[in-house]
Each structure stands twice: as structure tokens, then as C-alpha cells.
Scaffold this motif. Sequence first.
Motif, PDB file in Angstrom:
ATOM      1  N   GLY A 127       0.802  -1.220   0.000  1.00 16.52           N
ATOM      2  CA  GLY A 127       0.000   0.000   0.000  1.00 16.52           C
ATOM      3  C   GLY A 127       0.826   1.257   0.000  1.00 16.52           C
ATOM      4  N   THR A 128       1.659   1.430   1.000  1.00 23.84           N
ATOM      5  CA  THR A 128       2.494   2.620   1.138  1.00 23.84           C
ATOM      6  C   THR A 128       3.822   2.210   1.745  1.00 23.84           C
ATOM      7  OG1 THR A 128       0.514   3.958   1.554  1.00 23.84           O
ATOM      8  CG2 THR A 128       2.629   4.961   2.089  1.00 23.84           C
ATOM      9  N   HIS A 129       4.898   2.870   1.342  1.00 27.43           N
ATOM     10  CA  HIS A 129       6.204   2.532   1.900  1.00 27.43           C
ATOM     11  C   HIS A 129       6.207   2.767   3.405  1.00 27.43           C
ATOM     12  CE1 HIS A 129      10.536   2.530   2.636  1.00 27.43           C
ATOM     13  NE2 HIS A 129      10.665   1.933   1.464  1.00 27.43           N
ATOM     14  N   GLY A 130       6.912   1.910   4.115  1.00 23.55           N
ATOM     15  CA  GLY A 130       6.959   1.999   5.568  1.00 23.55           C
ATOM     16  C   GLY A 130       7.419   3.348   6.086  1.00 23.55           C
ATOM     17  N   PHE A 131       8.322   4.015   5.368  1.00 23.99           N
ATOM     18  CA  PHE A 131       8.790   5.329   5.801  1.00 23.99           C
ATOM     19  C   PHE A 131       7.640   6.329   5.847  1.00 23.99           C
ATOM     20  CE2 PHE A 131      13.294   4.406   4.049  1.00 23.99           C
ATOM     21  CZ  PHE A 131      13.644   3.809   5.248  1.00 23.99           C
TER      22      PHE A 131
END
Length: 219
Positions: free
Chosen positions: A37-41
Motif C-alpha cells: 500500500g504505502t512505503h513503511g517510511f
Amino acid sequence: MEKEGFDVHSATSSPSALEIFSSLDIDIVLLDLNIPGTHGFEIAKELLSLKKIGIIFITGSTEQVDKIVGLELGADDYIQKPFDFRELLARIRSVLRRLDHVTDNSSGSESEAGHLKAHFGNWQLDCLTQEISGKDNATPELTSHEYFILLALLKSNNRVLPRDFLLNAISSRNWTPYDRSIDVLVGKLRKKLQCENGEYIKTIRGQGYKFCSAVTWSD
């Protein structure tokens, strides 16, 4: 984790992770950098903007840049896959101790420090709230790593602290001799203290760092 006394909630995507975080009182997040879904950062940035929590990044990467970026974002630690459960558990407890959610044999001294305020230059560090304030109502937000580095330097005013000492002050992990994460964190701390020319924190080449301004303490 439940057997160790933790309430665990899992998410398999960034939207579900944010939904859990918004509906429950979460103390620490184990965040896989490759969560769908979205990068962890990006998730970490959003979580930290909502609440001061502990974050441990889980990554399969060996790239130094991932660790540095994670620390800059405010993460407390990272662990590389594959990892031993006991090592993960030790790091979780270490982060929680720093966040004052659990106590151990060292909690007494931390509690005493928690009621003090340190004064140096135009700045005041409140050890209870872990907040710093300065002239012109400046209130830069410190990450947990930055706070513990600053506290260690203040307590050892005018003494050189080796890099590995400061690294151990912020994490229980084993660091490599060429790890430069501490230099990145000190650089960010200098910017927040508006002392990029070394007015407060002086680099001692080949040794470490020294806090070189007068420090006073009050209740």
C-alpha cells in the motif's frame, strides 16, 4: 508475543495499519518497510505526526541508507530479516523502557532524571516531558534518539563520549565499527539547537563528541 504479555494487533496493508492506530491506544509499532500500500517510511511519518510512539522497522535490506533514513524519521530501532524472536523481544522491551512504559533495574535513575530540567545557553530541556524550549518560543521536536543523545551529553558535560557509548545509549543492538548513524543524529540535533558550528556539541576527531557549554540543573 501474547505469551509475553503484549496485546498484539496486526495489519497486512497501510490502510488497515492506520485504521488500527487511530482506533486503539498503541505503544509500539513493528513496521515492515515493504508493507503493501504505502512505503513503511511514509507510514512512520504519519504515525509519528499523530502520537509519540515507539517504532521498530523490520527490513530485509542491508543498505545503510535505509537505517539512516529510518533514524532520521524518528524510528527507535530496526531489525533485519531473518531475526531471532528473543532478539526482537529484547529490542521491544528496550524501546518501551525508553518510553517509560515498562521499568527495569535502571528505571530508578531514569525516574530521578525525569523530574529535572537542564539549562544551557538559551535552551531548557525538560527531562519529564522530553521537550526542549528556547528563546523566541522555539520548541523543536526531539525524536527519542535525539533526546537520549542530548541527555547523555548534558550529563557528561565537558567529557568526551565515544560514538559507541552514544549508540548504546539509544539502542541495545550491536553496532559495526563503521556505523555512522550517530553522526547523522548529532547533525540533526545540532540543527535543532541552532549550533551547526559546534557551539554546544563539539566533534573530537577520532574519539566522539563533547558537550562544551555550561549546564545547570533544576527541579
